[in-house]
Motif scaffolding. Structure first.
Motif, PDB file in Angstrom:
ATOM      1  N   LEU A  45       0.862  -1.179   0.000  1.00 49.68           N
ATOM      2  CA  LEU A  45       0.000   0.000   0.000  1.00 49.68           C
ATOM      3  C   LEU A  45       0.897   1.226   0.000  1.00 49.68           C
ATOM      4  O   LEU A  45       1.686   1.438   0.922  1.00 49.68           O
ATOM      5  CB  LEU A  45      -0.922  -0.030   1.210  1.00 49.68           C
ATOM      6  CG  LEU A  45      -1.952  -1.161   1.142  1.00 49.68           C
ATOM      7  CD1 LEU A  45      -2.397  -1.581   2.528  1.00 49.68           C
ATOM      8  CD2 LEU A  45      -3.148  -0.740   0.304  1.00 49.68           C
ATOM      9  N   LEU A  46       0.787   2.028  -1.052  1.00 56.74           N
ATOM     10  CA  LEU A  46       1.718   3.131  -1.295  1.00 56.74           C
ATOM     11  C   LEU A  46       0.990   4.458  -1.110  1.00 56.74           C
ATOM     12  O   LEU A  46       0.224   4.892  -1.966  1.00 56.74           O
ATOM     13  CB  LEU A  46       2.281   3.020  -2.718  1.00 56.74           C
ATOM     14  CG  LEU A  46       2.924   1.665  -3.063  1.00 56.74           C
ATOM     15  CD1 LEU A  46       3.190   1.578  -4.558  1.00 56.74           C
ATOM     16  CD2 LEU A  46       4.213   1.464  -2.272  1.00 56.74           C
ATOM     17  N   GLN A  47       1.232   5.101   0.021  1.00 53.29           N
ATOM     18  CA  GLN A  47       0.556   6.351   0.321  1.00 53.29           C
ATOM     19  C   GLN A  47       1.464   7.539   0.021  1.00 53.29           C
ATOM     20  O   GLN A  47       2.672   7.462   0.196  1.00 53.29           O
ATOM     21  CB  GLN A  47       0.145   6.376   1.792  1.00 53.29           C
ATOM     22  CG  GLN A  47      -0.827   5.264   2.149  1.00 53.29           C
ATOM     23  CD  GLN A  47      -1.274   5.331   3.588  1.00 53.29           C
ATOM     24  OE1 GLN A  47      -1.803   6.347   4.020  1.00 53.29           O
ATOM     25  NE2 GLN A  47      -1.066   4.262   4.330  1.00 53.29           N
ATOM     26  N   PRO A  48       0.887   8.659  -0.439  1.00 54.66           N
ATOM     27  CA  PRO A  48       1.708   9.844  -0.698  1.00 54.66           C
ATOM     28  C   PRO A  48       2.296  10.366   0.601  1.00 54.66           C
ATOM     29  O   PRO A  48       1.748  10.156   1.690  1.00 54.66           O
ATOM     30  CB  PRO A  48       0.707  10.840  -1.296  1.00 54.66           C
ATOM     31  CG  PRO A  48      -0.619  10.392  -0.790  1.00 54.66           C
ATOM     32  CD  PRO A  48      -0.541   8.905  -0.661  1.00 54.66           C
ATOM     33  N   TYR A  49       3.418  11.046   0.488  1.00 57.47           N
ATOM     34  CA  TYR A  49       4.090  11.545   1.679  1.00 57.47           C
ATOM     35  C   TYR A  49       4.866  12.804   1.327  1.00 57.47           C
ATOM     36  O   TYR A  49       5.133  13.098   0.162  1.00 57.47           O
ATOM     37  CB  TYR A  49       5.051  10.486   2.238  1.00 57.47           C
ATOM     38  CG  TYR A  49       6.160  10.109   1.276  1.00 57.47           C
ATOM     39  CD1 TYR A  49       7.387  10.780   1.284  1.00 57.47           C
ATOM     40  CD2 TYR A  49       5.973   9.099   0.341  1.00 57.47           C
ATOM     41  CE1 TYR A  49       8.386  10.453   0.386  1.00 57.47           C
ATOM     42  CE2 TYR A  49       6.961   8.760  -0.555  1.00 57.47           C
ATOM     43  CZ  TYR A  49       8.174   9.438  -0.532  1.00 57.47           C
ATOM     44  OH  TYR A  49       9.155   9.122  -1.425  1.00 57.47           O
ATOM     45  N   LEU A  50       5.243  13.547   2.330  1.00 59.89           N
ATOM     46  CA  LEU A  50       6.101  14.720   2.166  1.00 59.89           C
ATOM     47  C   LEU A  50       7.445  14.398   2.791  1.00 59.89           C
ATOM     48  O   LEU A  50       7.526  13.939   3.925  1.00 59.89           O
ATOM     49  CB  LEU A  50       5.480  15.946   2.835  1.00 59.89           C
ATOM     50  CG  LEU A  50       4.141  16.411   2.258  1.00 59.89           C
ATOM     51  CD1 LEU A  50       3.575  17.555   3.102  1.00 59.89           C
ATOM     52  CD2 LEU A  50       4.317  16.872   0.819  1.00 59.89           C
TER      53      LEU A  50
END
Length: 422
Positions: free
Chosen positions: A84-89
């Motif tokens: 599961l690839l979630q956006p991040y900063l």
């Protein structure tokens, strides 16, 4: 041949109205016991594709809770498996996904780490059964840089899709995204196979283009057609984009046909899911059940006709459910009626209440509802004896005090619904 799949699951799904108000569209329940994403995940597992990345973004909690380690799809593996690839900063260039191509581009380090020869790009919100191995073989045989799965649609429907034109060898010579006057009936299904080096190259070029919307259909495919070998893979099975309330309801009604176009009993192509243990269905004396799908844990004392019931639904004595979709742990109390309703989880329809009342089909101003379907949001409690017309929306978590009258006219909204400016 090492194949990796990217299942795009980050969209908000506004056209599903309150069904996607508290969950991502791919996590919306379907066919009683499944979630929409189960079909794409099961296609991967049944096709032998066991390395899967799922970029998520909008309200991912229920989707993450459903997929977890991927065990139901045999993807809880030390090598490959589901991610599961979630956006991040972070310190490197990264941000919220600004398009489906951008979602893949931002995760290309992960793709490279898996070292696939080809990348299969899939949508998480389509209902269908497809052997991707056949499409992969087609891609290899044609020495393609990109292969697009296609389906023949009617000319009336064609303006809703990306439309391709091909030569006699299935090589794509033209592509238009949702053309007002389609030149072909060959529609893109949003299923793509790329050679990994080519995908990397085109995504880098797209990311550097400030005019791009970073969308495969709008930007990537049109750019590739005249420079690369792009082929159309013909698919002839059942496929539906359940991205609208009407399509979602119609897909459920398709399952209730004597010979359904999508056979959930096909043991040669099992649709896997994560499901909790529930007791057997309890159909009590005096109950009537006709042409319906009833899931574990349901108790039926009333009448259910041409409907799909998720786990734990109770239909009490004298209650009637017709042409409806009723989700987990909802209670239809005694004497109530639900006609052409889509009722979300943990709803209570009060005694004697009527959902889908009368013959007035005034369209709804918030959602694209005009065929008589009424939506009841998750956790809503409807008061006894209320009459709710057609094409209505009852928002999530509404309580009896939110109803200002005993009758809700057709085409109106009770409670807060995103997109309702009134």
């Amino acid at each position: 041949m090492r194949i990796l799949a990217m299942i795009l699951a980050g969209g908000e799904g506004r056209r599903l109205s309150i069904l996607s108000q508290k969950r991502a569209k791919p996590a919306v329940p379907f066919a009683g016991k499944y979630r929409i994403i189960d079909f794409t995940l099961s296609n991967c597992a049944n096709s032998g594709v066991y390395t899967v990345g799922i970029p998520t973004q909008y309200r991912p909690r229920s989707l993450i809770d459903h997929i977890r380690t991927g065990a139901p799809w045999d993807m809880d593996r030390m090598s490959g498996g589901v991610w599961l690839l979630q956006p991040y900063l972070g310190r490197s260039d990264s941000d919220w996904y600004s398009g489906n191509a951008d979602a893949v581009q931002q995760n290309f380090d992960w793709i490279n780490h898996q070292r696939p020869e080809m990348v299969l790009v899939l949508s998480a919100d389509h209902v269908y059964k497809m052997d991707y191995e056949r499409m992969i073989s087609f891609h290899i045989e044609n020495q393609a840089d990109l292969t697009v799965a296609t389906l023949k649609v009617s000319l009336e429907e064609a303006s809703r899709f990306g439309i391709l034109e091909t030569d006699e060898s299935y090589r794509v010579v033209n592509f238009e995204e949702k053309p007002p006057e389609p030149k072909s009936q060959l529609a893109s299904m949003g299923i793509y196979i790329f050679n990994t080096p080519m995908l990397s190259e085109v995504l880098k070029a797209d990311a550097a283009n400030p005019q791009s919307k970073h969308d495969f259909g709008k930007d990537i495919i049109p750019e590739m057609i005249h420079q690369n070998r792009v082929f159309a893979y013909p698919f002839s099975g059942y496929w539906v984009d359940v991205g609208t309330i009407q399509a979602y309801w119609e897909a459920h009604m398709d399952l209730l046909a004597d010979h359904p176009p999508l056979d959930l009993n096909d043991r040669g192509w099992i649709i896997h899911t994560r499901s909790e243990e529930r007791p057997p269905v309890n159909i009590r004396t005096g109950a009537t059940v006709l042409h319906s799908l009833i899931t574990d844990g349901c108790t039926i004392e009333g009448t259910v006709e041409y409907s799909v019931l998720s786990p734990g639904v109770r239909v009490e004595r004298g209650a009637v459910v017709r042409y409806s979709i009723v989700m987990t742990d909802t209670v239809i109390h005694a004497g109530a009626m639900v006609d052409r309703g889509i009722v979300d989880k943990s709803v209570e329809v009060g005694e004697g209440a009527q959902v889908g009342y009368g013959a007035d089909y005034t369209p709804n101003r918030v959602a694209d509802l005009s065929s008589g379907l009424t939506l009841i949001g998750k956790g809503a409690i409807l008061p006894p004896n209320v009459k709710i017309g057609r094409n209505c929306i009852i928002a999530s978590d509404v309580r009896p005090g939110d109803f200002i009258a005993d009758t809700v006219p057709s085409g109106t909204v009770v409670g807060y619904v995103p997109g309702d400016s009134n």
